[in-house]
Enzyme design. Structure first.
Site, PDB file in Angstrom:
ATOM      1  CD1 TRP A  92      -0.112  -1.315   3.060  1.00 44.19           C
ATOM      2  CD2 TRP A  92       0.714  -0.375   3.130  1.00 44.19           C
ATOM      3  NE1 TRP A  92       0.764  -1.113   4.243  1.00 44.19           N
ATOM      4  CE2 TRP A  92       0.941  -0.224   4.630  1.00 44.19           C
ATOM      5  CE3 TRP A  92       1.029   2.368   2.689  1.00 44.19           C
ATOM      6  CZ2 TRP A  92       1.676   0.372   5.178  1.00 44.19           C
ATOM      7  CZ3 TRP A  92       1.705   1.855   4.314  1.00 44.19           C
ATOM      8  CH2 TRP A  92       2.116   1.575   5.211  1.00 44.19           C
ATOM      9  CG  ASN A  93       5.143   1.144   0.565  1.00 45.56           C
ATOM     10  OD1 ASN A  93       4.496   0.443  -0.492  1.00 45.56           O
ATOM     11  ND2 ASN A  93       6.566   1.116   1.424  1.00 45.56           N
TER      12      ASN A  93
ATOM     13  CD  GLU B 122      11.428  -1.775   6.824  1.00 45.46           C
ATOM     14  OE1 GLU B 122      10.383  -2.768   6.807  1.00 45.46           O
ATOM     15  OE2 GLU B 122      11.632  -1.664   5.337  1.00 45.46           O
TER      16      GLU B 122
ATOM     17  CE  LYS C  55      -2.708  -9.937  -2.135  1.00 43.31           C
ATOM     18  NZ  LYS C  55      -3.631  -8.231  -1.768  1.00 43.31           N
ATOM     19  N   PRO C  56      -3.456  -6.600  -5.618  1.00 45.63           N
ATOM     20  CG  PRO C  56      -4.746  -4.525  -6.296  1.00 45.63           C
ATOM     21  CD  PRO C  56      -4.552  -6.413  -6.722  1.00 45.63           C
TER      22      PRO C  56
ATOM     23  CB  CYS D  97      11.219  -0.984   1.908  1.00 44.48           C
ATOM     24  SG  CYS D  97      10.938  -0.357  -0.018  1.00 44.48           S
TER      25      CYS D  97
ATOM     26  N   GLY E 264       7.053  -6.070  -0.086  1.00 39.05           N
ATOM     27  CA  GLY E 264       6.013  -6.062   0.938  1.00 39.05           C
ATOM     28  C   GLY E 264       6.946  -6.780   2.111  1.00 39.05           C
ATOM     29  CB  SER E 265       6.325  -7.350   5.636  1.00 34.72           C
ATOM     30  OG  SER E 265       5.477  -8.691   5.018  1.00 34.72           O
TER      31      SER E 265
ATOM     32  CD  GLU F 279      12.707  -4.771  -5.235  1.00 35.59           C
ATOM     33  OE1 GLU F 279      13.600  -4.765  -4.359  1.00 35.59           O
ATOM     34  OE2 GLU F 279      12.860  -4.583  -6.480  1.00 35.59           O
ATOM     35  CG  LEU F 280      11.140  -9.267   0.883  1.00 38.40           C
ATOM     36  CD1 LEU F 280      12.253 -10.927   1.693  1.00 38.40           C
ATOM     37  CD2 LEU F 280       9.822  -9.318   0.347  1.00 38.40           C
TER      38      LEU F 280
HETATM   39  P1  ADP Z   1       2.631  -4.604   4.971  1.00 40.92           P
HETATM   40  O1  ADP Z   1       3.507  -4.349   6.074  1.00 40.92           O
HETATM   41  O2  ADP Z   1       3.335  -3.538   3.392  1.00 40.92           O
HETATM   42  O3  ADP Z   1       1.184  -4.334   4.166  1.00 40.92           O
HETATM   43  P2  ADP Z   1       2.536  -7.193   3.782  1.00 40.92           P
HETATM   44  O4  ADP Z   1       3.907  -8.494   3.142  1.00 40.92           O
HETATM   45  O5  ADP Z   1       1.724  -7.545   4.799  1.00 40.92           O
HETATM   46  O6  ADP Z   1       3.219  -5.461   4.229  1.00 40.92           O
HETATM   47  O7  ADP Z   1       1.650  -6.705   2.569  1.00 40.92           O
HETATM   48  C1  ADP Z   1       2.219  -6.896   1.069  1.00 40.92           C
HETATM   49  C2  ADP Z   1       1.289  -7.498   0.279  1.00 40.92           C
HETATM   50  O8  ADP Z   1       1.344  -9.035   0.493  1.00 40.92           O
HETATM   51  C3  ADP Z   1      -0.208  -7.071  -0.202  1.00 40.92           C
HETATM   52  O9  ADP Z   1      -0.572  -7.382  -0.575  1.00 40.92           O
HETATM   53  C4  ADP Z   1      -0.786  -7.329   1.153  1.00 40.92           C
HETATM   54  O10 ADP Z   1      -2.573  -8.970   0.553  1.00 40.92           O
HETATM   55  C5  ADP Z   1      -0.012  -9.397   0.961  1.00 40.92           C
HETATM   56  N1  ADP Z   1      -0.132 -10.598   1.382  1.00 40.92           N
HETATM   57  C6  ADP Z   1       0.005 -10.211   3.011  1.00 40.92           C
HETATM   58  N2  ADP Z   1      -0.022 -11.187   3.429  1.00 40.92           N
HETATM   59  C7  ADP Z   1       0.572 -12.381   1.981  1.00 40.92           C
HETATM   60  C8  ADP Z   1       0.576 -13.481   1.927  1.00 40.92           C
HETATM   61  N3  ADP Z   1       0.527 -15.105   3.549  1.00 40.92           N
HETATM   62  N4  ADP Z   1       0.473 -14.517   1.099  1.00 40.92           N
HETATM   63  C9  ADP Z   1       0.494 -14.122   0.026  1.00 40.92           C
HETATM   64  N5  ADP Z   1       0.254 -12.495   0.308  1.00 40.92           N
HETATM   65  C10 ADP Z   1       0.091 -12.088   1.646  1.00 40.92           C
END
Ligand code: ADP
Length: 487
Positions: free
Chosen positions: A158-159, A389, A182-183, A292, A236-237, A258-259
């Site tokens: 989302w950032n 972070e 998948k956004p 990030c 994402g994370s 990209e974590l």
């Molecule tokens: P943030 O802390 O930036 O929200 P996330 O890693 O939780 O980081 O989210 C980044 C993306 O990963 C989002 O699109 C979220 O819906 C998706 N996401 C979260 N959990 C899972 C999962 N278990 N498998 C696949 N995608 C996921």
């Protein structure tokens, strides 16, 4: 302040599969909120396993036609998409500020930044080259060709609701791949608006498919388990990235990850103080600290420490906290309640572990999700705040003595995304740049990402690069052709 401000053709309350705008089979929806005000903005379908499979089917069916187009033809369609994004830049920026919260000057910047990947890859797609090798024996010839990897999946955060998507779709499409995206469930409207413009640009049905879902784990599982998906690109994370890495082992997918990051921002005694302060403010407080590559730890050398803190405090106190729709605003809200609670907890813990508060330190009166821009001094590398972070408008300052100590502290983390340092010494520039275990280094510069450069991390910050020719190669496979019987 509502979605009525936005051109209605860009506001989509549906996912997009095989060229059709569609709802979830279950009829379920996700509500999306404005983080600045808490007001509901609208809803999008809460899709799941069935729709994700349908999206993979569509992308698979579209692959042969799309990959067979001449690169020049794909370039023309990407360029048309780029032109439409530029035409609708104000609406896309407004939509993004409404659902994500960052100020309009930043969302305008992101729309341009996101579009730059489409423009650049429209051009770069024409420049995928193979190689001819010197053959090992006289009766053979050896060469390699580059081919699209196949159907790819993208999961985005989302950032950066726009740019994290274009940065994946543009090289994928330029390479000849089709995609399922998948956004983030927090910011689906920016993604769907891009989808609407891609459709208008004439990108064929099934080439881009978009699933909106709150069932991220279930959707992620379908994407990783399906052997037709040959590559997964995730931003994402680190936690979720590791999970997807493990899940992708079964089908041996290629991965771009990209974590998270824990960026050091190092200010040496001989730095240009004005430049270092300006760089630290933009690097730390951009997007309310939610990138990030945001400076996560500010390391300042003894001799310049007090002067830096005084100037940095004065600059930070100039930040204007508020709703991103106001032109004066320079610092918006954070994304949700969990985020602000986590930030507040980290600041309290840091103080209980010995850090001193210079400014800020608490929630801001502008609204439930606003946190006052905060500076902490006396931070050490052992404190929790230096190891996690932060993802919020909080700047912890660590004091150091010499180059070796700065490098040790900087590298003392499992992360390795971005690092920054300020110095006027050319020897130090080379030595420190080479010693930092990071994928990207800003030298006398607080902002480093653009479409021409390879963005990405080392260690637990991920793998693969986005942007540059390397970003295109990440969506292609090398096929070696060995020709024998040459007489
Ligand atoms: P943030 O802390 O930036 O929200 P996330 O890693 O939780 O980081 O989210 C980044 C993306 O990963 C989002 O699109 C979220 O819906 C998706 N996401 C979260 N959990 C899972 C999962 N278990 N498998 C696949 N995608 C996921």
């Amino acid at each position: 302040m509502s979605m009525n401000l936005v051109n209605r053709t860009l506001v989509k309350n549906a996912g997009h599969i095989a060229g059709e705008w569609c709802q979830a089979d279950s009829g379920a929806t996700i509500a999306v909120y404005n983080p600045a005000t808490g007001e509901p903005l609208g809803q999008v379908p809460d899709m799941g396993v069935i729709e994700t499979r349908a999206a993979i089917d569509a992308a698979s069916q579209a692959l042969a036609g799309w990959s067979a187009l001449a690169p020049k033809e794909r370039a023309r369609l990407l360029r048309a998409w780029y032109d439409l994004i530029i035409e609708h830049k104000e609406d896309l920026a407004l939509l993004m500020t409404l659902e994500q919260g960052k100020p309009l000057f930043e969302t305008r910047g992101e729309v341009m930044y996101g579009a730059s990947y489409i423009e650049w890859y429209a051009e770069e797609g024409k420049r995928a080259y193979g190689k001819v090798f010197a053959a090992p024996t006289a009766d053979k010839r050896a060469l390699s060709i580059q081919q699209p990897i196949g159907v790819v999946a993208a999961i985005t955060p989302w950032n950066f609701p726009n740019a994290m998507i274009t940065r994946k779709i543009a090289p994928a499409l330029a390479a000849g791949c089709t995609i399922v995206v998948k956004p983030s469930e927090e910011t689906p409207f920016s993604a769907l608006a891009l989808m609407a413009l891609a459709e208008q640009a004439g990108i064929p049905a099934g080439v881009i498919n978009m699933i909106t879902s709150s069932q991220a784990a279930a959707v992620g599982r379908v994407l990783t388990d399906d052997s037709r998906i040959r590559k997964l690109s995730f931003t994402g994370s680190t936690r979720v990235g590791k999970l997807l890495y493990a899940q992708s082992a079964e089908t041996v997918k290629k991965l771009s990850l990209e974590l998270g990051g824990n960026a050091p921002f190092i200010v040496f005694d001989d730095a240009d103080l004005d430049a270092a302060v300006a760089g630290a403010v933009i690097s730390k407080f951009r997007n309310a600290g939610q990138t990030c590559v945001c400076a996560n730890r500010i390391l300042v050398q003894d001799g310049i420490h007090d002067a830096f803190v005084a100037r940095f405090k004065a600059a930070v106190e100039q930040l204007v906290v508020g709703n991103g729709l106001n032109d004066a605003t320079t610092l918006g809200p954070v994304i949700n309640q969990a985020a602000i609670d986590k930030i507040a907890g980290m600041v309290d813990t840091a103080q209980s572990q010995g850090a001193s508060l210079v400014t800020g330190g608490q929630r801001h009166e502008a609204g439930a999700l606003f946190f006052a821009p905060t500076i902490l001094t006396g931070v050490t590398q052992q404190m929790d705040i230096a190891r996690q972070e932060i993802f919020g408008p909080v700047a912890p300052i660590i004091r150091f003595k010499d180059d070796a100590e700065a490098i040790n502290i900087a590298n003392d983390t499992p992360y390795g995304l971005a690092a920054y340092f300020y110095t006027e010494s050319h020897s130090r520039i080379w030595k420190v740049a080479e010693a930092l275990e990071y994928g990207m280094v800003g030298i006398n510069e607080g902002i480093l990402s653009n479409e021409i450069a390879p963005f990405g991390g080392v260690k637990e910050s991920g793998q693969g690069r986005e942007g540059s020719s390397q970003g295109l190669e990440d969506y292609m496979e090398t096929k070696y052709l060995c020709m024998g019987g040459i007489r």
